[in-house]
Design an enzyme around this catalytic site. Structure first.
Site, short mmCIF file in Angstrom:
data_model
loop_
_atom_site.label_atom_id
_atom_site.label_comp_id
_atom_site.label_asym_id
_atom_site.label_seq_id
_atom_site.Cartn_x
_atom_site.Cartn_y
_atom_site.Cartn_z
N HIS A 75 0.83 -1.21 0.00
CA HIS A 75 0.00 0.00 0.00
C HIS A 75 0.86 1.25 0.00
O HIS A 75 1.29 1.72 1.05
CB HIS A 75 -0.90 -0.04 1.25
N HIS A 125 1.57 5.26 -2.14
CA HIS A 125 1.18 6.29 -3.10
C HIS A 125 2.48 6.97 -3.54
O HIS A 125 2.94 7.88 -2.85
CB HIS A 125 0.25 7.32 -2.46
N ARG A 146 2.91 8.70 -6.11
CA ARG A 146 2.54 10.02 -6.65
C ARG A 146 2.70 10.21 -8.15
O ARG A 146 1.99 11.02 -8.73
CB ARG A 146 3.32 11.14 -5.94
N ASN A 162 -4.54 6.72 -7.29
CA ASN A 162 -4.97 8.12 -7.24
C ASN A 162 -3.89 9.07 -7.76
O ASN A 162 -3.45 9.98 -7.07
CB ASN A 162 -5.41 8.52 -5.83
N HIS A 182 -10.84 1.00 0.81
CA HIS A 182 -10.72 2.09 1.79
C HIS A 182 -12.11 2.26 2.37
O HIS A 182 -13.01 2.80 1.73
CB HIS A 182 -10.26 3.38 1.09
N ASP A 235 1.03 2.72 3.60
CA ASP A 235 0.19 3.82 3.11
C ASP A 235 1.06 5.08 2.95
O ASP A 235 0.64 6.18 3.31
CB ASP A 235 -0.99 4.08 4.07
N HIS A 251 3.50 14.39 1.22
CA HIS A 251 3.05 15.73 0.81
C HIS A 251 4.16 16.72 1.14
O HIS A 251 5.02 16.43 1.98
CB HIS A 251 1.80 16.14 1.59
ZN LIG Z 1 -3.66 4.84 0.91
#
Ligand SMILES: [Zn+2]
Length: 400
Positions: free
Chosen positions: A41, A43, A45, A75, A166, A292, A296
């Site tokens: 899991h 991200h 980006r 995403n 989710h 996860d 950012h």
């Molecule tokens: Zn996530």
């Protein structure tokens, strides 16, 4: 060839010999050799948000943390919801990794929306699973109505695909937001409270049991969710639980110190819930650890609530956190291997992990951000004992 001598291995073998273009002999008499971590899991980006992270920065961060394989979420900008975008994403990642000569492994999730269920058949052989968002976490990827959700579960079963869910209830979040208007980030844990997760989870379990769909519940953050899933497992065994390092090692008291910066979905829970979740984790009730990893910029993390970007980085610190817990006597090494590698291979039908990570179990170091572009880590400055010293992916060593 890499030759690892005298390793204190948890895998039952004395030495490891791995083919590669490198020639290296390591005296590992003070080290442990473990299977490298698989992180189901993340991200990373890109495509779309190279300012937050790139596959070069993220893969080095992962290798630094003992991870050689990741499952990346859809995403992106634009979101990974068509065959064309999926193939484009693969090409972009492959180009970036090969340009930077980084040995790394990845799989991709396909994002399901109300509009693209028909295209699942065309991508089924190219993906690790379907990602379904039941809460408003991420842009256009939301499935908030039951009829669509049911269709997704039926379709996943038809093609024998795993749904990674989710589970936070959209309607509940909207109602709570109206009631709790505040710029205090602690409100985040009250809006998306344990009930919010439980409502969505029950719905997902209902459809999973009805269609016998394999369901992987992402970032389970409360003991109540674990209990609900364990109960449902009696009827349908292919239900799996993931926990994140931040829900295991952080709690809602961290808002006092870090304010908006620890805003994450699902939110941090009370110390009491965190402890019970950790207990389930160490007892073997939780199947996998997923970081996860969701970096950012510091600017986005410091935007006043509720405009704060939700998400925390995780790949560099996850294994040291687990090894530190092992040093404290909280968790066994076998459990660490199960949740970071063995169980994940079984759940996602992957061959057993052949990559390795060499661990110095007594090395004490302060957490410092190394490769990730994330502007903030909640663990920075924390002293942990037990660190990866070398991660070997496809026979290529990465010194940490
Ligand atoms: Zn996530």
């Amino acid at each position: 060839m890499i030759e690892i001598m005298n390793a204190n291995t948890e895998l039952g073998k004395k030495d490891y010999y791995i083919d590669s273009s490198y020639s290296l002999t390591i005296d590992a008499s003070d080290l442990f050799v473990l299977p490298a971590m698989i992180d189901p899991h993340v991200h990373f980006r890109n495509p779309g948000q190279a300012d937050k992270e790139t596959w070069s920065s993220a893969s080095k961060a992962a290798l630094f943390g003992g991870i050689t394989t990741v499952f990346d979420m859809p995403n992106n900008i634009p979101s990974c919801t068509t065959k064309h975008r999926l193939m484009d994403k693969k090409r972009i990642i492959d180009e970036e990794l090969s340009r930077n000569k980084i040995a790394f492994r990845y799989h991709l999730y396909f994002g399901v929306t109300a509009k693209n269920i028909h295209s699942i058949s065309s991508v089924k052989d190219d993906i690790i699973g379907l990602k379904v968002f039941m809460g408003s976490s991420t842009g256009d990827l939301l499935i908030a109505d039951d009829a669509t959700l049911e269709k997704v579960f039926a379709t996943a079963k038809k093609y024998n695909l795993i749904i990674a869910i989710h589970a936070e209830d959209e309607q509940y979040i909207r109602e709570k937001k109206k009631l709790l208007r505040s710029s205090d980030p602690e409100v985040h844990s009250l809006i998306r409270d344990p009930t919010c997760a439980l409502i969505a989870l029950r719905k997902a379990l209902y459809f999973a049991c009805m269609y016998q769909t394999t369901l992987y519940v992402l970032h389970v953050s409360t003991p109540e969710e674990v209990e609900e899933i364990l109960e449902a497992k009696k009827k349908h065994p292919r239900l799996y639980i993931e926990a994140t390092p931040h829900h295991l090692f952080l709690n809602s008291t961290y808002y006092k110190k870090h304010h908006t910066k620890v805003v994450v979905n699902p939110p941090l829970r009370s110390p009491e819930r965190q402890q019970r979740l950790l207990q389930y984790f160490t007892q073997g009730c939780i199947d996998a650890l997923g970081t996860d990893h969701a970096p950012h910029s510091l600017e986005d993390k410091q935007k006043p609530y509720p405009n704060t970007a939700a998400g925390l980085p995780g790949v560099e610190s996850a294994l040291p956190l687990l090894l530190n817990a092992w040093n404290e006597g909280t968790i066994s090494l076998k459990r660490i291997i199960d949740v970071t590698s063995r169980n994940i291979c079984k759940i996602f039908s992957l061959p057993l992990q052949e990559d390795l990570v060499l661990i110095d179990p007594r090395k004490t170091k302060v957490v410092r951000k190394m490769y990730s572009k994330a502007g903030f880590s909640p663990y920075e400055g924390k002293k942990l004992t037990g660190w990866p010293v070398m991660t070997i992916c496809r026979g290529v060593p990465f010194m940490t």
